[in-house]
Design a protein around this motif. Structure first.
Motif, PDB file in Angstrom:
ATOM      1  N   TYR A  72     -62.926  22.381  19.138  1.00 11.60           N
ATOM      2  CA  TYR A  72     -64.346  22.160  18.953  1.00 11.60           C
ATOM      3  C   TYR A  72     -64.939  23.184  18.003  1.00 11.60           C
ATOM      4  N   ILE A 116     -66.645  26.512  24.624  1.00 13.02           N
ATOM      5  CA  ILE A 116     -66.057  26.291  23.306  1.00 13.02           C
ATOM      6  C   ILE A 116     -64.554  26.544  23.324  1.00 13.02           C
ATOM      7  N   ASN A 138     -67.253  22.201  15.003  1.00 15.25           N
ATOM      8  CA  ASN A 138     -68.600  22.748  15.020  1.00 15.25           C
ATOM      9  C   ASN A 138     -68.904  23.550  13.758  1.00 15.25           C
ATOM     10  N   LEU A 158     -72.836  26.414  24.951  1.00 19.80           N
ATOM     11  CA  LEU A 158     -71.687  26.229  24.062  1.00 19.80           C
ATOM     12  C   LEU A 158     -70.660  27.347  24.207  1.00 19.80           C
ATOM     13  N   ALA A 193     -67.069  18.227  23.350  1.00 17.47           N
ATOM     14  CA  ALA A 193     -68.100  17.627  22.507  1.00 17.47           C
ATOM     15  C   ALA A 193     -69.050  16.787  23.341  1.00 17.47           C
ATOM     16  N   SER A 208     -72.125  21.938  12.417  1.00 21.27           N
ATOM     17  CA  SER A 208     -73.287  22.495  13.110  1.00 21.27           C
ATOM     18  C   SER A 208     -74.416  22.785  12.153  1.00 21.27           C
TER      19      SER A 208
END
Lengths: 411, 457, 363
Positions: free
Chosen positions: C319, C315, C323, C311, C303, C327
């Motif tokens: 996360y 990732i 996300n 990303l 993060a 997101s």
């Protein structure tokens, strides 16, 4: 005891004095925090003070879109906030944004540049007033061109002459790149538009045709032919950073770069000119980037927010921003402002960027991709650019792969 | 097998010493491995450009020559040797030295005090009084000229002098002239004339060496050496209230950490005591459940917790974070361990006296538990001070209520675009100070806390 | 007696009630709700939602980013757990000595574990920049390779010669004899210095760094380079804690066991593998389990990297879940499903480790 009552009275008096409606504004961080906060202090708050309203701005750093949507879902969003045209439609469709038709008369709306206003209408209603707008232009570091003995880029340049100049600068100066090239449709797209290519054809499909390929080939050849370097190899995320750190002689950005350079390289002598012409079609392409002020449908102070919104987009406010060279106005009448004729480097930057939206800009389209989230739509093309620039794929292979990816999204 | 020849005593002693030497050497090397990165990053945080290549361990900000000059200039500028500034009555003599290659006539450099905003974004909000409005630069005069050879080139070294002054205004005027925090300075010479040195080393050379630029020509010692640290407080301020973000976040972090410590001190010890000592049907089951829950990742629970806090209107509020942190299972365990080790006789005596469990707990049990409570305090404080995930879920978007870790993340995106690594590194180091103090004072708790709680829990 | 027991139970409940309430709302209810959400199409923006069965799970396994996150999480877990367990054990073995000042070193080594992940990650991002310190350091080592190789070569040669001489004299010295090694080191430093002064062994010129850590699209051993940066960072910050746990375990091993082994003629290395490693089994089990759980749930570093790295290249599962909710689209249904997969994965991994890996019982 008397003292106590006096104190209590004082407190009561203080609290009535403070009984102001606070309208919360949210938008981008960075320079916007500075610009909007000053605008509120000097123009907006004096105008709405008599109604007992005070506006406060909060700039959000990082991923603004995600932060806004979360705030809308969590109920912590401001009363007014930016909505970027790039991802506006899904947000307007969510019902979290208040239509503005009830707060503004047709006459009040009519003063905005129609194409900008239309960009924020959805199903016949206006969901946002254009805050300002931007287009792309070429900025160049005059010192570097002088040192290399190369003529400055100018508006008669075609892709070929432009590239030749960049290549000469890069060859002669060695430690400086011509252009720092980013693998981003938000820059490359302007060149694709110059060929007459459009993101969606008449059938609503995205076709990466021969025109697209021509632009793609030229753009990716900049690195291969020594006219530029890949931004990541220069340790930069955007072309503005490259020019600001004197790692590249040229950048392709909008008026936002002015504030950045003022801070990062205040003494730099830079000039601005239009994007080069496609040698085949003899025209340019460009994007119009714009952001709206929209209202939170869950706001508790809608009437107050509408008043602030009026003050934010008033001629005084837009003129204030324009005269400080901070952003370009969305009101049509301000196009003839004397500010655009100023001879200094910021004046030139603003003039060229403003004109980028007019006929001089050539094939200009808003930075918006139908009902698709712009990020999703652009991703395959950005990946193709990166693959070719870093030498992982051939042009044909990359375009074919991107087409296959896009076909999955655009049905 | 032939018999081994025996080592004599002296040989063995020598070997022992050598072994100790190697062990200490290894440990020193490991120390460099664990601390070295922080040391170089700290050096980076002092630099004008922390990402400069090649990396230098010696640079303008660590040279005692510049410390002395910055101190003196701060004194001359505003009578403030630490933070500097530019006040009415200031007279600042300044010298710059150039190398002029043979064949070119030395050109007198142009000196300007430019208008300069402080930093990008956040810092530019506040209309700082500009020194350019008040500063007067004397004509630049040549002081000396001597032939020299620099590198491969012949030429001469030329030194120029000028004075920047701030005339005192009319003493009868109603308003006093302002003191400006900085005195930006640009000195420009034609290309080819190479900048060598100056009274104070410039913060950067711009336009490929043509312009030597100072953020402040009267910076003071801290203002020069710890420029980025000073900027963290001066520039990152709330646009609406003008108060420092960093101080606010520090206060928030203290508030959340201390509240969490209080909650855990009280409730974790109550729960730990009940689990350790009191009769409760189904205690074993509860125990098993807790162990099971400890292995469930918090990602599998935060969604609902986020919605619960949203429904309670606690999102964006420090209280929301405190409520969610609540009582840590590991701390309950720690207290349970401790109470199990306390001899039963003590509380039994109290119970026979007829005191109820509440009185017994607060009067007799809790006072005995001070060592465990100490460990609990330190561990909770450290854990919450560093907590990022919960802060990111609860506080996101509400800059005023950020805690420090979230604030650092905010700085990373705010200053990352402009590549302002000085601000980011300086804020990271500043945020560590409380924990480092805590660690130095209570290191025993930290080191023992980890090993014992992990092994016995 | 019965009534006093009941009252004690009531008091126990009273003492436990705040804790239980918190547990009930923020853990049990939350977990049950996550299970329920995973079968719905709930989002943060819309209040109404429908039951969709297993659709979320099906969708996840067709989504590129989820599969990447899953793959990264498993790879990250395996790599980090392996490396940090070995390194922590080695470090603990070095530190398990009765020497003056050892406590000071233990404290110093613990520093990276005390600091907040936010501060350390910000510093790490600086470290991993193209012109950051890591590349600078690697460049320095590469440039000085001739000198370093000369130093190492002379050292080994000197040691070999000395050991051979001593053995010829009939002294059964070990090849790693510390006293001789010290002499070899002095010889090596001196000779290298002389060679350097004579211009025979000189460092090469340091080249500007080319390698990027955080924006690199390449992979190494199946994990993207940016994720390797996080591997390095994570190992660096967790080794100290694990090392302390090992150290506590080492100090619990009775000295008599080693003495017995020494009488049997075991060399220190044999003692380490025949005594230390088996006796440490319960501690090793604990360390590996903690490490597995910790690496699977790693969130902060990803993060905090934010847009410093693409990303898709950093990732991980934890996360991904966050996300999905934050997101923008607020896909609670899919996020819940992914969270359950992560929880399931954690349990399976811990179970597998316990069954087939290092178990908690000594012998």
């Amino acid at each position: 005891m008397k003292k106590f009552w006096l104190a209590a009275l004082a407190v009561a008096g203080l609290s009535t004095g403070l009984a102001q409606t606070v309208v919360k504004l949210q938008g981008f961080g960075g320079n916007d925090t500075a610009i909007i906060s000053s605008l509120l202090k000097e123009v907006v708050n004096p105008a709405v003070e008599k109604d007992g309203i005070r506006a406060e701005y909060q700039g959000i750093e990082g991923d603004y879109k995600a932060a806004l949507l979360n705030a809308l879902a969590a109920g912590t969003a401001g009363d007014l906030f930016y909505v970027d045209i790039f991802w506006s439609e899904p947000v307007f469709a969510s019902g979290k944004v208040e239509p503005l038709n009830a707060y503004f008369t047709q006459k009040e709306l009519g003063v905005f540049v129609p194409s900008l206003l239309n960009a924020f209408s959805f199903k016949g209603k206006i969901y946002g007033l254009p805050k300002d707008f931007n287009t792309l232009a070429v900025q160049f570091n005059k010192d570097l061109f002088d040192e290399a003995g190369v003529k400055y880029p100018n508006q008669a340049d075609t892709w070929d002459t432009f590239k030749a100049k960049l290549k000469e600068v890069q060859t002669k100066l060695k430690d400086v790149a011509g252009l720092c090239v980013v693998a981003d449709f938000a820059r490359f797209g302007a060149f694709a538009y110059a060929t007459g290519w459009k993101p969606f054809n008449a059938q609503g499909k995205t076709v990466l045709d021969a025109n697209f390929k021509r632009a793609f080939q030229w753009y990716t050849s900049l690195v291969k032919d020594g006219a530029g370097r890949y931004a990541q190899d220069l340790g930069a995320g955007w072309t503005g950073q490259c020019i600001g750190e004197e790692k590249a002689a040229v950048s392709i950005e909008g008026a936002w770069i002015g504030g950045f350079l003022k801070d990062k390289a205040p003494n730099m002598k830079f000039g601005t000119t239009y994007l080069p012409l496609d040698p085949v079609t003899k025209q340019r392409g460009n994007f119009v980037y714009t952001v709206s002020w929209s209202m939170n449908a869950a706001s508790k102070n809608k009437q107050a927010a509408a008043k602030v919104l009026k003050a934010l987009t008033s001629p005084e406010a837009q003129n204030w921003i324009l005269t400080r060279g901070l952003a370009l106005p969305s009101r049509g009448a301000l196009a003839s402002s004397p500010v655009f004729q100023r001879a200094d480097k910021t004046g030139e930057l603003n003039r060229v960027v403003f004109n980028g939206s007019t006929k001089q800009g050539g094939n200009v389209l808003p930075f918006k991709f139908g009902a698709y989230d712009g990020g999703d739509w652009m991703r395959p093309i950005n990946e193709a650019l990166q693959a070719v620039i870093t030498g992982k794929k051939s042009v044909d292979q990359a375009i074919a792969d991107a087409q296959a990816e896009i076909n999955k999204l655009v049905k | 097998m032939e018999p081994r020849r025996k080592f004599d005593e002296r040989y063995l002693a020598r070997q022992r010493w050598a072994r100790a030497g190697w062990v200490y050497g290894t440990m020193l090397a490991l120390g460099v491995f664990f601390i070295g990165p922080f040391y170089v990053a700290f050096l980076g945080s002092l630099k004008d450009n922390p990402l400069e290549w090649p990396f230098r361990a010696t640079f303008a900000q660590v040279l005692p020559k510049n410390w002395a000059a910055a101190w003196k200039l701060g004194q001359q500028g505003a009578g403030n040797p630490l933070l500097g500034g530019f006040a009415p009555g200031a007279v600042i003599p300044f010298e710059v030295t150039y190398f002029v290659p043979a064949g070119t006539e030395p050109a007198t450099p142009t000196v300007t005090v430019p208008e300069r905003r402080a930093g990008a974004g956040l810092g530019a909000i506040f209309d700082e009084v500009q020194a350019s409005q008040y500063a007067q630069v004397s004509p630049v005069e040549e002081v000396s000229r001597r032939p020299a050879r620099v590198g491969e080139q012949d030429g001469q070294i030329v030194t120029y002098r000028f004075t920047i002054s701030y005339p005192r205004g009319d003493p009868t005027a109603s308003e006093e002239l302002p003191t400006t925090p900085r005195l930006p300075l640009d000195v420009e010479a034609p290309r080819g004339q190479v900048f060598l040195t100056a009274t104070l080393d410039p913060n950067r050379l711009e336009r490929r060496g043509r312009v030597a630029s100072w953020d402040s020509a009267a910076p003071g010692f801290l203002g020069y050496t710890f420029k980025n640290y000073v900027r963290v407080f001066r520039e990152a301020r709330d646009p609406n209230t003008g108060s420092s973000f960093f101080l606010r976040w520090t206060a928030n972090s203290f508030f959340v950490s201390l509240m969490a410590v209080l909650v855990n001190l009280l409730f974790a010890s109550l729960a730990g005591y009940a689990l350790a000592r009191m009769y409760l049907p189904g205690k074993g089951l509860l125990f098993a459940l807790i162990i099971l829950l400890m292995a469930v990742p918090q990602q599998a629970m935060f969604i609902s917790n986020y919605l619960v806090l949203r429904d309670l209107s606690l999102l964006g509020s420090l209280w929301g974070m405190i409520v969610w942190i609540g009582i840590d299972m590991a701390k309950v365990f720690l207290m349970k361990q401790f109470f199990e080790a306390v001899p039963r006789e003590i509380e039994e005596a109290a119970l026979i006296d007829g005191a109820n469990p509440i009185t017994t707990f607060f009067r007799i049990i809790l006072p005995m538990a001070t060592p465990a409570l100490g460990a609990l305090t330190i561990m909770t404080f450290q854990g919450i001070w560093n907590e990022f995930f919960k802060a990111a879920v609860v506080l996101s978007g509400q800059q005023g209520s950020y805690t420090l870790p979230l604030g650092l993340s905010f700085f990373r995106s705010a200053y990352g675009v402009a590549g302002d690594w000085g601000m980011m590194l300086a804020s990271a180091f500043l945020s560590m100070i409380p924990i480092i103090i805590l660690f130095v004072v209570f290191q025993r708790y930290f080191v023992e806390g980890v090993s014992t709680s992990a092994l016995k829990g | 007696m019965q009534s006093s027991k009941r009252s004690e139970a009531l008091y126990a409940l009273l003492f436990l009630s705040p804790f239980l309430l918190h547990l009930l709302i923020f853990f049990i209810f939350a977990f049950v709700r996550t299970i329920w959400f995973s079968f719905t199409d709930k989002t943060t923006l819309n209040e109404s939602y429908n039951f969709v069965g297993l659709q979320n799970f099906v969708k996840l396994f067709g989504e590129e980013r989820f599969l990447l996150a899953l793959q990264h999480s498993i790879g990250f877990m395996l790599v980090v757990t392996t490396i940090q367990t070995f390194l922590a054990l080695a470090l603990a073995a070095v530190l398990n000595q009765r020497l003056r000042g050892i406590a000071f070193f233990r404290t110093v080594y613990y520093v990276p574990s005390v600091l907040s992940s936010a501060a350390v990650t910000v510093i790490a991002i600086w470290f991993f920049q193209k012109t950051g310190f890591l590349n600078t350091f690697i460049g320095w080592v590469v440039a000085h390779a001739p000198v370093i190789l000369a130093l190492a070569g002379i050292f080994l040669l000197a040691q070999a010669v000395q050991v051979a001489l001593e053995r010829a004299r009939g002294l059964p010295v070990a090849p790693t004899d510390p006293a001789l090694a010290a002499i070899s080191l002095v010889v090596a430093i001196g000779l290298t210095w002389v060679l350097n002064a004579m211009g025979l062994v000189v460092p090469r010129e340091q080249q500007p760094p080319e390698f990027t850590w955080l924006t690199n699209a390449d992979s190494f051993l199946g994990l993207p380079i940016p994720l390797w940066s996080i591997v390095i960072l994570n190992i660096f910050t967790t080794i100290p804690s694990l090392m302390l746990i090992f150290l506590a375990g080492l100090q619990d091993i009775p000295k008599s066991v080693y003495e017995a082994a020494a009488i049997d003629g075991a060399t220190p290395l044999q003692q380490f593998f025949r005594v230390t490693v088996p006796m440490l089994r319960p501690v090793t089990f604990l360390v590996i389990t903690l490490s597995l759980i910790g690496t699977l749930q790693m969130f902060d570093q990803v993060a905090l990297m934010g847009d410093s790295a693409p990303l898709n290249s950093i990732i991980v599962m934890a996360y991904y879940v966050y996300n999905s909710v934050f997101s923008g689209e607020g896909r609670i249904g899919e996020a819940s499903a992914a969270a359950l997969i992560l929880a399931g994965l954690t349990f399976v991994v811990v179970f597998l480790q316990r069954t087939f890996g290092v178990s908690e019982k000594a012998h």
